[in-house]
Design a protein around this motif. Structure first.
Motif, PDB file in Angstrom:
ATOM      1  N   LYS A 158      -2.870  -3.738  -0.253  1.00  9.81           N
ATOM      2  CA  LYS A 158      -3.256  -2.768   0.769  1.00  9.81           C
ATOM      3  C   LYS A 158      -3.285  -1.339   0.232  1.00  9.81           C
ATOM      4  CE  LYS A 158      -2.313  -5.318   4.891  1.00  9.81           C
ATOM      5  NZ  LYS A 158      -1.355  -5.654   5.932  1.00  9.81           N
ATOM      6  N   THR A 159      -4.096  -0.495   0.899  1.00  5.40           N
ATOM      7  CA  THR A 159      -4.310   0.885   0.454  1.00  5.40           C
ATOM      8  C   THR A 159      -2.996   1.640   0.254  1.00  5.40           C
ATOM      9  OG1 THR A 159      -6.399   0.907   1.662  1.00  5.40           O
ATOM     10  CG2 THR A 159      -5.488   3.052   1.047  1.00  5.40           C
TER      11      THR A 159
ATOM     12  N   ASP B 290       2.773  -0.740   2.092  1.00  7.09           N
ATOM     13  CA  ASP B 290       2.396  -1.931   2.866  1.00  7.09           C
ATOM     14  C   ASP B 290       1.910  -3.076   1.969  1.00  7.09           C
ATOM     15  OD1 ASP B 290       2.814  -0.443   5.196  1.00  7.09           O
ATOM     16  OD2 ASP B 290       0.757   0.324   5.161  1.00  7.09           O
ATOM     17  N   ALA B 291       1.728  -2.789   0.693  1.00  6.77           N
ATOM     18  CA  ALA B 291       1.145  -3.787  -0.225  1.00  6.77           C
ATOM     19  C   ALA B 291       2.198  -4.812  -0.646  1.00  6.77           C
ATOM     20  CB  ALA B 291       0.565  -3.087  -1.446  1.00  6.77           C
ATOM     21  N   GLN B 292       1.794  -6.060  -0.677  1.00  2.00           N
ATOM     22  CA  GLN B 292       2.706  -7.153  -1.017  1.00  2.00           C
ATOM     23  C   GLN B 292       3.109  -7.113  -2.497  1.00  2.00           C
ATOM     24  OE1 GLN B 292       3.868  -9.812   1.013  1.00  2.00           O
ATOM     25  NE2 GLN B 292       3.108  -8.431   2.589  1.00  2.00           N
ATOM     26  N   PRO B 293       4.356  -7.496  -2.796  1.00  2.00           N
ATOM     27  CA  PRO B 293       4.732  -7.696  -4.198  1.00  2.00           C
ATOM     28  C   PRO B 293       3.780  -8.719  -4.817  1.00  2.00           C
ATOM     29  CG  PRO B 293       6.656  -7.876  -2.770  1.00  2.00           C
ATOM     30  CD  PRO B 293       5.447  -7.805  -1.871  1.00  2.00           C
TER      31      PRO B 293
ATOM     32  N   ARG C 223      -1.015  -2.684  -6.350  1.00  2.00           N
ATOM     33  CA  ARG C 223      -0.403  -1.552  -5.645  1.00  2.00           C
ATOM     34  C   ARG C 223       1.015  -1.877  -5.195  1.00  2.00           C
ATOM     35  NH1 ARG C 223      -5.880  -0.260  -2.166  1.00  2.00           N
ATOM     36  NH2 ARG C 223      -6.743   1.379  -3.495  1.00  2.00           N
ATOM     37  N   GLY C 224       1.253  -3.119  -4.824  1.00  2.00           N
ATOM     38  CA  GLY C 224       2.592  -3.539  -4.409  1.00  2.00           C
ATOM     39  C   GLY C 224       3.586  -3.492  -5.557  1.00  2.00           C
TER      40      GLY C 224
ATOM     41  N   ILE D  36      -2.916   3.942  -7.785  1.00  2.00           N
ATOM     42  CA  ILE D  36      -3.183   3.254  -9.052  1.00  2.00           C
ATOM     43  C   ILE D  36      -4.620   2.812  -9.308  1.00  2.00           C
ATOM     44  CG2 ILE D  36      -2.454   1.361 -10.600  1.00  2.00           C
ATOM     45  CD1 ILE D  36      -0.071   3.024  -9.937  1.00  2.00           C
ATOM     46  N   ILE D  37      -5.261   2.217  -8.302  1.00  2.00           N
ATOM     47  CA  ILE D  37      -6.550   1.555  -8.567  1.00  2.00           C
ATOM     48  C   ILE D  37      -7.521   1.729  -7.393  1.00  2.00           C
ATOM     49  CG2 ILE D  37      -5.614  -0.667  -7.719  1.00  2.00           C
ATOM     50  CD1 ILE D  37      -7.438  -2.046  -9.858  1.00  2.00           C
ATOM     51  N   HIS D  38      -8.793   1.809  -7.738  1.00  5.61           N
ATOM     52  CA  HIS D  38      -9.862   1.769  -6.734  1.00  5.61           C
ATOM     53  C   HIS D  38     -10.665   0.476  -6.952  1.00  5.61           C
ATOM     54  CE1 HIS D  38     -13.345   2.774  -4.284  1.00  5.61           C
ATOM     55  NE2 HIS D  38     -14.060   2.261  -5.277  1.00  5.61           N
TER      56      HIS D  38
END
Ligand code: DGI
Length: 147
Positions: A90-91, A95-98, A102-103, A113-115
């Protein structure tokens, strides 16, 4: 075959995460068909983030992406646009999962980190914006028959 535009943002490059991120997409089975380390001109940054032009954080977005080099990439593979988005997470890294990029590595919303292109339409638009004629390489990988 479907293609997407992925970019390691300035925070990812500064933190030495380019190799790790490339490795994740390689191991997944996607094929790298274009890549370059580059400083982003302000005009390109503004065009890239045009959909956010009216948002209060637009200036911050442009300043960040032009602040230090990015690693721009073209990746190819079946369903690569949606799958790359899942691998990114997730952005907001909170909220991003391990297990997602991003998580695992992101901390703040602006430095995530990334687009990655979020649809076939944005992939087409962004690839045309970031990669010119002759900057993508067509080649066969023998391993593709196993993917
Ligand atoms: O496609 P994404 O990168 O997941 O997300 P997006 O297209 O909605 O937003 C583009 C980037 O803008 C995102 O990666 C981080 C930043 N951003 C999004 N919403 C906000 C934001 N930055 C700030 N400071 N505040 C926001 O609300």
């Amino acid at each position: 075959m479907e293609k997407t535009f992925l970019m390691v943002k300035p925070d990812g490059v500064q933190r030495g995460l380019v190799g790790e991120i490339v490795a994740r997409f390689e191991k997944k089975g996607f094929q790298l068909v274009g890549a370059k380390l580059m400083s982003v001109p302000k005009e390109l940054a503004e065009q890239h983030y045009a959909e956010h032009k009216e948002k209060p954080f637009f200036g911050e977005l442009v300043d960040f992406i032009t602040s230090s080099p990015v690693f721009a990439m073209v990746w190819q593979g079946e369903n690569v646009i949606a799958t790359a988005r899942q691998m990114m997470g997730k952005t907001n890294p909170a909220d991003a999962q391990p297990g997602t990029i991003r998580g695992d590595y992101g901390v703040s919303l602006s430095m995530n980190i990334i687009h990655g292109s979020d649809s076939p339409e944005s992939a087409e638009r962004e690839l045309a914006l970031w990669f010119g004629e002759g900057e993508q390489v067509e080649y066969q990988k023998a391993i593709n028959q196993w993917i």
